[in-house]
Write an enzyme that holds these catalytic residues in place. Structure first.
Site, PDB file in Angstrom:
ATOM      1  N   TYR A 186     -13.821 -51.123 -13.832  1.00 33.22           N
ATOM      2  CA  TYR A 186     -12.568 -51.359 -14.195  1.00 33.22           C
ATOM      3  C   TYR A 186     -11.519 -50.900 -12.942  1.00 33.22           C
ATOM      4  CZ  TYR A 186     -14.230 -53.875 -18.110  1.00 33.22           C
ATOM      5  OH  TYR A 186     -15.028 -54.700 -18.876  1.00 33.22           O
ATOM      6  N   HIS A 190      -4.696 -36.090 -19.029  1.00 31.54           N
ATOM      7  CA  HIS A 190      -5.581 -37.288 -19.050  1.00 31.54           C
ATOM      8  C   HIS A 190      -7.040 -36.813 -19.560  1.00 31.54           C
ATOM      9  CE1 HIS A 190      -3.556 -39.789 -15.659  1.00 31.54           C
ATOM     10  NE2 HIS A 190      -2.700 -39.383 -16.551  1.00 31.54           N
ATOM     11  N   GLU A 250      -2.802 -50.971 -18.979  1.00 38.04           N
ATOM     12  CA  GLU A 250      -3.776 -52.241 -18.888  1.00 38.04           C
ATOM     13  C   GLU A 250      -4.278 -52.273 -20.420  1.00 38.04           C
ATOM     14  OE1 GLU A 250      -5.784 -51.554 -14.659  1.00 38.04           O
ATOM     15  OE2 GLU A 250      -7.166 -51.616 -16.557  1.00 38.04           O
TER      16      GLU A 250
END
Length: 409
Positions: free
Chosen positions: A292, A186, A282
């Site tokens: 978010y 990530h 998303e």
């Protein structure tokens, strides 16, 4: 030797031949929109969308005849791509190489002068973009995973592409998304310039449970969209977060692993793609200073099947995605189509899909997704990134090493 596939519109005839030319794939065309969603698999959750059309919107089909040529299959785990002014493309490879590919498929030797990357896990040499004034200054910007004391970071570097195109001159790291963490997942890793000439950078929250909450911390650069100048300083006009110690380079917060950034060709707004967990991929339309939601709200669940946090999908003060997928498609690099080669694609969003193994086309009207199409699914490729070249065609790279040129027939 490469093969060529040719589908003739309005005919059942299929011709296969062997040649030394680029591989061509032309999807069969069925005129007109459909009403059923393109996703037919069962979702992972029973979560309900916040509004109609937020997920599983009706499918559409391109009516124009188009083709996809495999320009080359000799890249090695390409990750980032950007078009050069003369029609060639600049590509990064995960292991730490940067190459130039011509329209005829000639791949350059690796460009030297790139700082060392840590290619373990999801790391490596990642996103790349050109300075808006590249024609005169030849400056290139890129993101990479860098080993640092205490672990690894998403780093941003810049340098000048030499006139002979063999090296990057004066490569300098201008920004590091800290804190460092001893993990290899990530990183985020996309970089684009906004309309003001400042650099937008996506960073991931580094995946592990111990780092996941940092997506909500304004004192951390993990799980954020960062906005900086060409020198790596906080950009003028950045939002001011109320919490003490907020980093001045933050643009938006609450992201998981955002691997796509694109600027809308009409509005100049920033759009972003983000990997969810099990479900909950998303597409977001970013607003400066907005949160978010990850990991407080999500339309996904843990890979184990357990709920995440309080199993919430909506909370006051937290932004909803414009669109989400369950099950996931793993959206990565993306671009808006602003060419005139295929009129019905104008201002549509095209997204590379990794686990979905196709290119997503989203038709957007008034900031809502009104149609979805899956392109090149028969190729069975993990599409890592897509960009529009100076010739108006789309160029897409895959983890398996292919570079496609997608244009009207």
């Amino acid at each position: 030797m490469k093969h060529r596939l040719l589908f003739l519109l309005g005919s059942s005839l299929v011709l296969l031949s062997c040649s030394d030319e680029k591989q061509q794939v032309t999807d069969p065309v069925t005129p007109g929109p459909t009403t059923e969603p393109v996703e037919t698999k069962a979702p992972n959750t029973t979560y309900k969308p916040a509004f109609a059309g937020q997920t599983r919107v009706g499918g559409v089909t391109t009516t124009a005849s188009y083709r996809a040529d495999v320009i080359t299959s000799s890249l090695t785990s390409p990750w980032g791509i950007t078009g050069l002014p003369d029609g060639r493309v600049l590509v990064t490879e995960k292991a730490g190489r940067m190459r130039i590919v011509t329209a005829s498929g000639t791949v350059s030797e690796p460009i030297t002068g790139i700082p060392a990357v840590n290619p373990a896990g999801q790391g490596g040499l990642m996103g790349v973009c050109l300075d808006p004034a590249f024609a005169t200054n030849r400056m290139v910007y890129w993101s990479f995973s860098e080993a640092r004391p205490g672990g690894n970071v998403t780093a941003i570097a810049k340098g000048k592409l030499a006139t002979d195109e063999r090296t990057i001159e004066g490569a300098t790291v201008i920004y590091r998304a800290e804190p460092a963490y001893a993990g290899t997942l990530h990183y985020g890793g996309r970089v684009v310039f906004d309309r003001t000439g400042n650099l937008l950078v996506s960073t991931g929250e580094r995946s592990d449970l111990v780092t996941r909450p940092q997506a909500q911390l304004v004192t951390s650069a993990l799980g954020k969209i960062i906005r900086i100048t060409k020198d790596g300083q906080p950009a003028p006009g950045n939002p001011v977060f109320a919490q003490a110690g907020a980093l001045p380079e933050l643009y938006s917060i609450g992201h998981r692993n955002p691997q796509g950034l694109a600027i809308h060709p009409v509005t100049g707004e920033v759009w972003q793609s983000e990997h969810g967990p099990r479900g909950g991929d998303e597409i977001n339309r970013l607003q400066a200073g907005a949160n978010y939601g990850w990991p407080t709200i999500t339309y996904g669940i843990e890979y184990s099947g357990q709920p995440i946090g309080g199993s919430m999908q909506q909370q006051e003060g937290l932004q909803q995605p414009v669109y989400y997928w369950d099950p996931v498609v793993s959206p990565s690099g993306m671009t808006f189509y602003s060419g005139n080669r295929i009129a019905e694609w104008q201002n549509n969003l095209f997204i590379g899909s990794l686990s979905g193994m196709h290119i997503v086309r989203l038709v957007i009207d008034n900031n809502r997704v009104v149609g979805e199409e899956r392109l090149l699914a028969s190729e069975e490729q993990r599409f890592r990134a897509i960009t529009q070249g100076s010739d108006g065609a789309l160029y897409a790279i895959t983890d398996q090493g292919r570079l496609y040129r997608i244009d009207r027939s």
